[in-house]
Design an enzyme around this catalytic site. Sequence first.
Site, PDB file in Angstrom:
ATOM      1  N   HIS A 274      37.446  39.911  42.235  1.00  0.00           N
ATOM      2  CA  HIS A 274      38.700  39.555  42.892  1.00  0.00           C
ATOM      3  C   HIS A 274      38.571  38.252  43.662  1.00  0.00           C
ATOM      4  O   HIS A 274      39.509  37.460  43.745  1.00  0.00           O
ATOM      5  CB  HIS A 274      39.143  40.660  43.857  1.00  0.00           C
ATOM      6  CG  HIS A 274      40.387  40.318  44.602  1.00  0.00           C
ATOM      7  ND1 HIS A 274      40.359  39.642  45.810  1.00  0.00           N
ATOM      8  CD2 HIS A 274      41.680  40.494  44.312  1.00  0.00           C
ATOM      9  CE1 HIS A 274      41.601  39.447  46.229  1.00  0.00           C
ATOM     10  NE2 HIS A 274      42.422  39.954  45.337  1.00  0.00           N
ATOM     11  N   CYS A 275      37.419  37.986  44.252  1.00  0.00           N
ATOM     12  CA  CYS A 275      37.330  36.942  45.266  1.00  0.00           C
ATOM     13  C   CYS A 275      37.351  35.520  44.721  1.00  0.00           C
ATOM     14  O   CYS A 275      38.265  34.748  44.997  1.00  0.00           O
ATOM     15  CB  CYS A 275      36.069  37.146  46.109  1.00  0.00           C
ATOM     16  SG  CYS A 275      36.130  38.627  47.140  1.00  0.00           S
ATOM     17  N   ILE A 276      36.329  35.147  43.953  1.00  0.00           N
ATOM     18  CA  ILE A 276      36.137  33.732  43.646  1.00  0.00           C
ATOM     19  C   ILE A 276      37.199  33.168  42.706  1.00  0.00           C
ATOM     20  O   ILE A 276      37.647  32.034  42.891  1.00  0.00           O
ATOM     21  CB  ILE A 276      34.726  33.475  43.077  1.00  0.00           C
ATOM     22  CG1 ILE A 276      33.674  34.116  43.978  1.00  0.00           C
ATOM     23  CG2 ILE A 276      34.444  31.986  42.996  1.00  0.00           C
ATOM     24  CD1 ILE A 276      32.265  33.967  43.463  1.00  0.00           C
ATOM     25  N   ILE A 278      40.286  33.960  42.509  1.00  0.00           N
ATOM     26  CA  ILE A 278      41.646  34.085  43.039  1.00  0.00           C
ATOM     27  C   ILE A 278      41.797  33.491  44.432  1.00  0.00           C
ATOM     28  O   ILE A 278      42.688  32.681  44.692  1.00  0.00           O
ATOM     29  CB  ILE A 278      42.064  35.572  43.062  1.00  0.00           C
ATOM     30  CG1 ILE A 278      42.203  36.093  41.629  1.00  0.00           C
ATOM     31  CG2 ILE A 278      43.366  35.771  43.830  1.00  0.00           C
ATOM     32  CD1 ILE A 278      42.542  37.557  41.538  1.00  0.00           C
ATOM     33  N   ASP A 279      40.921  33.873  45.351  1.00  0.00           N
ATOM     34  CA  ASP A 279      41.132  33.569  46.765  1.00  0.00           C
ATOM     35  C   ASP A 279      41.272  32.087  47.095  1.00  0.00           C
ATOM     36  O   ASP A 279      42.089  31.728  47.952  1.00  0.00           O
ATOM     37  CB  ASP A 279      40.005  34.183  47.600  1.00  0.00           C
ATOM     38  CG  ASP A 279      39.959  35.699  47.473  1.00  0.00           C
ATOM     39  OD1 ASP A 279      40.894  36.261  46.879  1.00  0.00           O
ATOM     40  OD2 ASP A 279      38.987  36.312  47.953  1.00  0.00           O
TER      41      ASP A 279
END
Length: 442
Positions: A274-276, A278-279
Amino acid sequence: MKNNYDELMQRIEQGTAYVGVLGLGYVGLPLIDAFSSAGFRCLGFDVDERKIESLESKKSYIKHIADEKITKWYSDANFSATVDASKLAETDALLICVPTPLDEARDPDLSFVESTARTIAAHLRPGQIVILESTTYPTTTRDVMVPILETSGLKAGVDFYVAYSPEREDPGNPTFSAAGIPKVVGGIDIPSRDLACALYNKAVAGTIPVDNCEIAEAAKVLENIYRAVNIALVNELKVLFDSMGIDVWSVINAAKTKPFGFQAFYPGPGLGGHCIPIDPFYLSWLARKQGLNTRFIELAGEVNSSMPTYVINRTSEFLNEVGKPIKGSKICMLGVAYKKDVDDPRESPSFTLMEILLQRGADLTYNDPHVPELPKMRHHDLPEMASQELTAEFLSQQDCVLIATDHSAYDYDFIVEHSSLIVDTRNATSGVKSGREKIRKA
């Protein structure tokens, strides 16, 4: 306000505060484990009835949360799970751990945060604290969530408290669990921050108080932008070094021997989790609203998102070397989880790789010991598939085996021995001695 604050702080300090966790996924369940292990009574809330049924049956649906942990939560009388939102009024603290994806226009999709805030508002009572953990752009807590919570008729900072503390989960990491990772904490005001810090200090390794929610929100985005940009750098260098016949993995291994000033990042077939992926785009979206450009973020996204196509093009070249096109070739992909040794498929580059291979006519199969059936993904249209057993016969029938996720469970010596062509995107076969003439890097 003072009485509410004092009463809630006392319950937190005494360990009698009732902690509610909203969103029982890869962030929510580890958080429950941390608070339950610290002796707090916990309520798990999710709109997905299947998750509640699974938990009530003492069965985990996340690999790194064992069934035994869930059984212990119940046996200690520290846990219950529900889809009944009215029970949220019984809690003292409400921790929001819901998804924050991007929409088709690559803008932040806060629909899950907003709907969860509306659910809380319908049952909010004086003296509670609401803490958002979902990764998002700065100002979300204050400008998006607080106004929804205040539709309850209660006033934030007066009747109830609001803070932001970003999740720092790393699924599958045996070194750091939720309880072992310090938490950055910012509040809409100092009392809210201090209550949140007091709560987390009871269950995790420590807290890092910051002046406000916006700093905490920005810190989380910075953590992920740092990784995205550095991974993009090594992915770009991989393409360059490949063209020069230089092994990028050997280059990185040499560079990381420097005891200062260098941190190793590694290339791959694309970004996952999810993190890299999208964020960082939360911040680029916010920058556009301010009339500014975030060129590093955009360039890193461009480089990283190009890697699946690069890998497939290289695979095509390697097949051409033995007189075969992708169309009609039997290709088995190893790994659909986004990282090694987890069952988490979120934003995995494997799905993009599979789509491209299918579009080009490959006879495609996959294996993943942690993902027995191909899950439905919001942004990918793939047929139903099941993980294939990696027998000697099966491997020998494949024209190409593409390593997308370097799970520890794989016997790479066996895989190389029985395969005719290996395309390794993770340097997973670095320890294989025999049959290296079959291995290609991409």
